[in-house]
Motif scaffolding. Structure first.
Motif, mmCIF file in Angstrom:
data_model
loop_
_atom_site.group_PDB
_atom_site.id
_atom_site.type_symbol
_atom_site.label_atom_id
_atom_site.label_comp_id
_atom_site.label_asym_id
_atom_site.label_seq_id
_atom_site.Cartn_x
_atom_site.Cartn_y
_atom_site.Cartn_z
ATOM 1 N N SER A 56 30.222 73.837 -3.312
ATOM 2 C CA SER A 56 29.522 74.874 -4.078
ATOM 3 C C SER A 56 28.485 74.235 -4.988
ATOM 4 O O SER A 56 28.687 73.138 -5.513
ATOM 5 N N ALA A 57 27.393 74.917 -5.165
ATOM 6 C CA ALA A 57 26.315 74.396 -6.023
ATOM 7 C C ALA A 57 26.761 74.402 -7.477
ATOM 8 O O ALA A 57 27.490 75.293 -7.910
ATOM 9 N N PRO A 58 26.379 73.384 -8.225
ATOM 10 C CA PRO A 58 26.754 73.365 -9.640
ATOM 11 C C PRO A 58 26.165 74.564 -10.373
ATOM 12 O O PRO A 58 25.076 75.029 -10.057
ATOM 13 N N GLU A 59 26.938 75.046 -11.328
ATOM 14 C CA GLU A 59 26.496 76.217 -12.079
ATOM 15 C C GLU A 59 25.245 75.875 -12.893
ATOM 16 O O GLU A 59 25.183 74.845 -13.566
ATOM 17 N N ALA A 60 24.255 76.725 -12.797
ATOM 18 C CA ALA A 60 23.014 76.474 -13.521
ATOM 19 C C ALA A 60 23.246 76.571 -15.025
ATOM 20 O O ALA A 60 23.974 77.439 -15.500
ATOM 21 N N VAL A 61 22.634 75.652 -15.766
ATOM 22 C CA VAL A 61 22.769 75.632 -17.221
ATOM 23 C C VAL A 61 21.503 76.240 -17.818
ATOM 24 O O VAL A 61 20.392 75.832 -17.462
ATOM 25 N N PRO A 62 21.630 77.215 -18.714
ATOM 26 C CA PRO A 62 20.435 77.782 -19.356
ATOM 27 C C PRO A 62 19.646 76.702 -20.094
ATOM 28 O O PRO A 62 20.209 75.699 -20.551
ATOM 29 N N GLY A 63 18.354 76.920 -20.216
ATOM 30 C CA GLY A 63 17.507 75.951 -20.884
ATOM 31 C C GLY A 63 17.645 76.007 -22.402
ATOM 32 O O GLY A 63 18.127 76.996 -22.974
ATOM 33 N N GLY A 64 17.219 74.933 -23.051
ATOM 34 C CA GLY A 64 17.273 74.863 -24.507
ATOM 35 C C GLY A 64 15.903 74.555 -25.098
ATOM 36 O O GLY A 64 15.099 73.841 -24.491
ATOM 37 N N ALA A 123 13.822 79.345 -21.978
ATOM 38 C CA ALA A 123 15.054 78.856 -22.603
ATOM 39 C C ALA A 123 15.863 80.017 -23.169
ATOM 40 O O ALA A 123 15.304 81.048 -23.560
ATOM 41 N N GLU A 124 17.168 79.841 -23.185
ATOM 42 C CA GLU A 124 18.071 80.812 -23.818
ATOM 43 C C GLU A 124 18.635 80.274 -25.123
ATOM 44 O O GLU A 124 18.837 81.018 -26.079
ATOM 45 N N GLY A 125 18.920 78.976 -25.153
ATOM 46 C CA GLY A 125 19.521 78.375 -26.336
ATOM 47 C C GLY A 125 18.470 77.863 -27.302
ATOM 48 O O GLY A 125 17.474 77.249 -26.898
ATOM 49 N N LEU A 126 18.680 78.105 -28.591
ATOM 50 C CA LEU A 126 17.721 77.724 -29.624
ATOM 51 C C LEU A 126 18.362 76.722 -30.585
ATOM 52 O O LEU A 126 19.405 76.992 -31.172
ATOM 53 N N LYS A 145 21.808 88.418 -30.114
ATOM 54 C CA LYS A 145 22.877 87.522 -29.648
ATOM 55 C C LYS A 145 22.292 86.231 -29.049
ATOM 56 O O LYS A 145 22.753 85.745 -28.005
ATOM 57 N N VAL A 146 21.300 85.678 -29.726
ATOM 58 C CA VAL A 146 20.684 84.436 -29.265
ATOM 59 C C VAL A 146 21.604 83.260 -29.584
ATOM 60 O O VAL A 146 22.034 83.101 -30.735
ATOM 61 N N PRO A 147 21.941 82.419 -28.599
ATOM 62 C CA PRO A 147 22.750 81.228 -28.890
ATOM 63 C C PRO A 147 21.947 80.246 -29.744
ATOM 64 O O PRO A 147 20.871 79.798 -29.329
#
Length: 342
Positions: A56-64, A123-126, A145-147
């Motif tokens: 299985s493909a590795p789970e994509a990580v949101p950008g920072g 990016a999602e994470g700040l 709800k911004v990380p």
């Protein structure tokens, strides 16, 4: 009689069965882009029908996206933030997180500007580096709800994740070094709106209070221009008062450099007549004569821990906020007597 085991299917076999090249099969199984969905599905179906185990493909990580207060960087602390960014970049790469860095004036860190920055960086994470969010920004973060991870920052209400040096205990220990060396009238040159620096003031005051005959004076700084020059002028004026102060704990090493220059120009010996302890262990601490006694902050570790906090936040966005506090280490130097660090 020995049982003959069937030969394990290879990518070349899948390519022959699917009627495509081996390189196409390799790219599909590695989940690389640039392959049409119909071809991808065909190859995966053929592989599955013939018992080939597709990982299985590795789970994509949101950008920072890291926003750094440009006021601090251009004010001489670029070396401090460079090490933090190095830690951020290294850890982000290890976790497969796309990562960008941008400078921003703190007064421009508004919801509208940051929303655009996040969008353009995909990016999602700040990461807020050296920035304490305003009330308006805090409200937007809560609503959307911004990380968010505060880097070299603290949230007094612990609603946002954060990582910082142990500012209270670091300052407490710095002041104790001076107290253990026998000093009882101690200056603390400081000045900032940031929560981290307020924690250092609290640590200094707690150490002074712990010794009955000790007295501390806060020396507020404006930071208009060179911090070292301002510290030099303030210290020279205080020494001219002959008020009996024999030591200073400085908010950072740049300030300590200015204090050391003023003390030396006044004809006082360091550390015999006047002792100094800085903070951060910046490169300038080794360039003075004598070298500065200071408190070492592992700045790269701040960045690494921040990425770890963000990864945890991505996995569970409803989890209670966490703050990681990293201890600081005394650096002996030569501006306070050895008894203080023994």
């Amino acid at each position: 009689m020995n049982e003959i085991k069937p030969r394990r299917l290879r990518q070349a076999d899948i390519a022959a069965l699917a009627g495509v090249s081996v390189s196409t099969v390799s790219r599909v199984l590695a989940n690389e882009p640039g392959i049409s969905e119909s071809v991808r599905e065909h190859i995966l179906r053929v592989a599955a029908e013939h018992g080939y185990q597709v990982r299985s493909a590795p789970e994509a990580v949101p950008g920072g996206l890291a926003l750094i207060a440009s006021d601090g960087v251009t004010g001489g602390l670029s070396v401090f933030y460079e090490s933090i960014v190095e830690g951020l970049r290294t850890a982000a790469a290890e976790h497969g997180m796309s990562f960008e860095v941008r400078l921003i004036r703190e007064d421009r860190a508004t919801p509208e500007v940051i929303r655009d920055y996040l969008k353009s960086a995909r990016a999602e994470g700040l990461f807020l580096v050296g920035i304490d969010p305003s009330g308006a920004l805090r409200g937007w973060i809560d609503d959307e709800k911004v990380p968010v991870v505060l880097v070299n920052g603290t949230d007094p209400q612990l609603r946002l994740d954060g990582v910082s040096p142990s500012n209270f205990f670091g300052a407490f220990q710095a002041a104790q070094r001076l107290l253990k060396a026998g000093h009882r009238r101690i200056l603390h040159l400081t000045g900032s709106h940031r929560n981290t620096i307020r924690e250092r003031v609290r640590g200094f005051e707690a150490a002074i209070t712990s010794v009955p005959d000790a007295e501390g004076r806060l020396v507020p700084m404006t930071f208009h221009g060179s911090a070292s020059r301002e510290a030099h002028e303030l210290t020279a004026a205080i020494l001219a008062e002959n008020a009996g102060f024999t030591a200073a704990f400085c908010m950072n090493d740049f300030i300590a450099v200015g204090v050391l220059e003023a003390v030396t120009e006044a004809g006082l010996r360091v550390p015999e007549d006047f002792a100094i302890v800085g903070f951060d262990d910046l490169p300038c601490a080794l360039m003075t004569n004598p070298p500065l006694s200071t408190m070492r902050v592992d700045r790269a570790a701040l960045g690494r821990e921040a990425i770890g906090l963000m990864m945890s936040r991505f996995r569970d966005r409803a989890a209670p906020a966490r703050h990681v506090c990293l201890g600081v280490i005394p650096v002996a130097g030569g501006t306070v007597s050895d008894v203080a660090t023994s």
